[in-house]
Design an enzyme around this catalytic site. Sequence first.
Site, PDB file in Angstrom:
ATOM      1  N   HIS A 175      46.287  48.559  31.643  1.00 26.84           N
ATOM      2  CA  HIS A 175      47.205  49.593  32.178  1.00 26.84           C
ATOM      3  C   HIS A 175      46.479  50.939  32.077  1.00 26.84           C
ATOM      4  CE1 HIS A 175      50.869  51.420  33.402  1.00 26.84           C
ATOM      5  NE2 HIS A 175      51.639  51.228  32.346  1.00 26.84           N
ATOM      6  N   HIS A 229      45.317  45.748  41.210  1.00 29.24           N
ATOM      7  CA  HIS A 229      46.655  46.248  40.893  1.00 29.24           C
ATOM      8  C   HIS A 229      47.670  45.174  41.212  1.00 29.24           C
ATOM      9  CE1 HIS A 229      50.095  48.956  40.709  1.00 29.24           C
ATOM     10  NE2 HIS A 229      49.299  49.749  40.029  1.00 29.24           N
ATOM     11  N   ASP A 262      42.952  54.717  38.019  1.00 25.70           N
ATOM     12  CA  ASP A 262      42.090  54.915  36.858  1.00 25.70           C
ATOM     13  C   ASP A 262      40.613  54.985  37.210  1.00 25.70           C
ATOM     14  OD1 ASP A 262      44.100  55.092  35.008  1.00 25.70           O
ATOM     15  OD2 ASP A 262      44.180  52.949  34.619  1.00 25.70           O
TER      16      ASP A 262
HETATM   17  N1  ACO Z   1      37.993  42.780  38.496  1.00 29.08           N
HETATM   18  C1  ACO Z   1      37.686  41.533  38.892  1.00 29.08           C
HETATM   19  N2  ACO Z   1      38.590  40.648  39.323  1.00 29.08           N
HETATM   20  C2  ACO Z   1      39.860  41.041  39.354  1.00 29.08           C
HETATM   21  C3  ACO Z   1      40.253  42.330  38.979  1.00 29.08           C
HETATM   22  C4  ACO Z   1      39.258  43.213  38.532  1.00 29.08           C
HETATM   23  N3  ACO Z   1      39.556  44.455  38.129  1.00 29.08           N
HETATM   24  N4  ACO Z   1      41.580  42.447  39.100  1.00 29.08           N
HETATM   25  C5  ACO Z   1      42.023  41.279  39.557  1.00 29.08           C
HETATM   26  N5  ACO Z   1      40.988  40.418  39.706  1.00 29.08           N
HETATM   27  C6  ACO Z   1      41.069  39.039  40.189  1.00 29.08           C
HETATM   28  C7  ACO Z   1      41.402  38.108  39.030  1.00 29.08           C
HETATM   29  O1  ACO Z   1      40.238  37.654  38.380  1.00 29.08           O
HETATM   30  C8  ACO Z   1      42.151  37.022  39.753  1.00 29.08           C
HETATM   31  O2  ACO Z   1      41.203  36.220  40.424  1.00 29.08           O
HETATM   32  P1  ACO Z   1      41.465  34.622  40.632  1.00 29.08           P
HETATM   33  O3  ACO Z   1      42.698  34.549  41.490  1.00 29.08           O
HETATM   34  O4  ACO Z   1      40.215  34.161  41.297  1.00 29.08           O
HETATM   35  O5  ACO Z   1      41.666  34.081  39.255  1.00 29.08           O
HETATM   36  C9  ACO Z   1      42.932  37.782  40.829  1.00 29.08           C
HETATM   37  O6  ACO Z   1      42.159  38.951  41.083  1.00 29.08           O
HETATM   38  C10 ACO Z   1      44.330  38.190  40.380  1.00 29.08           C
HETATM   39  O7  ACO Z   1      44.211  38.900  39.163  1.00 29.08           O
HETATM   40  P2  ACO Z   1      45.341  39.009  38.060  1.00 29.08           P
HETATM   41  O8  ACO Z   1      44.726  39.483  36.798  1.00 29.08           O
HETATM   42  O9  ACO Z   1      46.148  37.764  38.029  1.00 29.08           O
HETATM   43  O10 ACO Z   1      46.241  40.139  38.684  1.00 29.08           O
HETATM   44  P3  ACO Z   1      47.381  40.926  37.951  1.00 29.08           P
HETATM   45  O11 ACO Z   1      48.297  41.387  38.983  1.00 29.08           O
HETATM   46  O12 ACO Z   1      47.938  40.129  36.830  1.00 29.08           O
HETATM   47  O13 ACO Z   1      46.580  42.123  37.259  1.00 29.08           O
HETATM   48  C11 ACO Z   1      45.559  44.169  36.808  1.00 29.08           C
HETATM   49  C12 ACO Z   1      46.563  43.430  37.702  1.00 29.08           C
HETATM   50  C13 ACO Z   1      45.908  43.917  35.341  1.00 29.08           C
HETATM   51  C14 ACO Z   1      45.643  45.647  37.077  1.00 29.08           C
HETATM   52  C15 ACO Z   1      44.147  43.626  37.105  1.00 29.08           C
HETATM   53  O14 ACO Z   1      43.797  43.909  38.435  1.00 29.08           O
HETATM   54  C16 ACO Z   1      43.101  44.195  36.141  1.00 29.08           C
HETATM   55  O15 ACO Z   1      42.910  43.673  35.057  1.00 29.08           O
HETATM   56  N6  ACO Z   1      42.411  45.290  36.530  1.00 29.08           N
HETATM   57  C17 ACO Z   1      41.453  45.937  35.666  1.00 29.08           C
HETATM   58  C18 ACO Z   1      42.154  46.861  34.686  1.00 29.08           C
HETATM   59  C19 ACO Z   1      42.686  48.098  35.366  1.00 29.08           C
HETATM   60  O16 ACO Z   1      42.002  48.766  36.118  1.00 29.08           O
HETATM   61  N7  ACO Z   1      43.934  48.437  35.032  1.00 29.08           N
HETATM   62  C20 ACO Z   1      44.582  49.643  35.556  1.00 29.08           C
HETATM   63  C21 ACO Z   1      45.634  49.262  36.556  1.00 29.08           C
HETATM   64  S1  ACO Z   1      46.359  50.718  37.253  1.00 29.08           S
HETATM   65  C22 ACO Z   1      47.363  51.296  36.024  1.00 29.08           C
HETATM   66  O17 ACO Z   1      47.906  50.578  35.268  1.00 29.08           O
HETATM   67  C23 ACO Z   1      47.476  52.732  35.884  1.00 29.08           C
END
Ligand code: ACO
Length: 386
Positions: free
Chosen positions: A227, A266, A320
């Site tokens: 987050h 996201h 971010d």
């Molecule tokens: N890097 C690489 N792969 C990613 C990323 C990433 N940043 N985000 C999502 N994916 C991929 C996952 O590996 C997954 O792949 P798969 O289907 O092959 O297994 C798919 O995309 C779905 O990802 P989830 O983690 O299930 O998506 P979710 O909706 O649960 O997560 C989140 C969203 C937590 C923001 C995720 O994108 C992440 O971890 N991002 C990095 C951390 C980040 O930047 N957080 C800030 C978010 S904005 C905010 O809160 C202000």
Amino acid sequence: MSISPESDEIKYAKGLEGVIAAISGISFIDGDQGILVYRGFSIETLAKHSNYEEIVYLLLHGELPTRPELEELTNKLKEYRTCEALMPSIRSFPKDAHPMDVVRSAVSLMGIYCPDKFDFSKEIKMQKVLRVVAKLPSIVASYDRIRKGLEPIEPDNSLNHAENFLYMLNGEKPDELSAKIMDIMFILHADHGMNASTFSAMVTISTLSDVYSSLTAGIGTLKGPLHGGANERVLKMLREIKSVDNVKPWLDEALEERRKIMGFGHRVYRAYDPRAKILKKYAKQLGEQKQGDLLFEIGEKVEEYMLEKVGAKGIQPNVDFYSGIVLNHLGIATDVFTPIFAISRSAGWGSHILEYLESNRLFRPRAIYNGPYHQEYIEIENREGE
Ligand code: ACO
């Protein structure tokens, strides 16, 4: 009766994806189009024309303030800026604490020192929210100075919210561009629908707990790297990558190891996060002013390569990604990035909890039980290993 994994009584949504948990008139996100709206105003319009104090009013009251209404709110925020009661505690905190832990603990302490702590009227709840919004910049700036061995600085009520924060942090009045960018940073982070920290704050208030407990829960949730904590990790990543040439090999290895790339992806956006678009412009502008600073160039290359590799899956830069570059250029310590997010988001959390209380219902989801049934109880002396 417990729910078994086979039960079709309840549809399970891991991470509550797609679950509608409330009705709210505060902010709207169209994740496919990359649109963010506060109370009907697009984030681009607000970033261009508004200021943080006006946004606080807009989020809390649902409409733009008149001049006297804005003046009243601004004066309240100024009145609440000081935090004498908290200072002995803030001074006593270990100097190596993470500033987000300081923020969380300080807001929790506010609940103890608040003169109206046992008043749960609607009007006083609003005042408590304003107290948190007003005091957070003072808390963050004071701790940052104390840990560096410097004396905290008293707020300057001739300055607005963003200017005063930078002044209390650095000990000198900010230049116009830095103050403007900080104000925009506060505007962009002020609210974002039913995100994890807002939900957390709402769960707490739904038990009819108090405003400070609720906002403390929100802060604790924002801290996590999935987050708000992602912004400081983005900067660490860019520093680790070090050069534009190293972007591809670094990302190839990270993606191969299925590591999450901070600042990308996201739950709601499949399109480019509109807040990141605005911040990218400032990151570029500030980067160009600082010769020899490669952070923006590395960041832009990371974006380009990430979009090439995973953009088709809807993984795009989020707020971010560029906020860390911008804050770094303003001379702000990396571990103060997420506290700045919290300073701003306090208005959003406050608005959501007050809105939810208008027709409160306890949040109480259920889980699918996958543990054992009908276990035989064995007296301790007869258990294996005795
Ligand atoms: N890097 C690489 N792969 C990613 C990323 C990433 N940043 N985000 C999502 N994916 C991929 C996952 O590996 C997954 O792949 P798969 O289907 O092959 O297994 C798919 O995309 C779905 O990802 P989830 O983690 O299930 O998506 P979710 O909706 O649960 O997560 C989140 C969203 C937590 C923001 C995720 O994108 C992440 O971890 N991002 C990095 C951390 C980040 O930047 N957080 C800030 C978010 S904005 C905010 O809160 C202000």
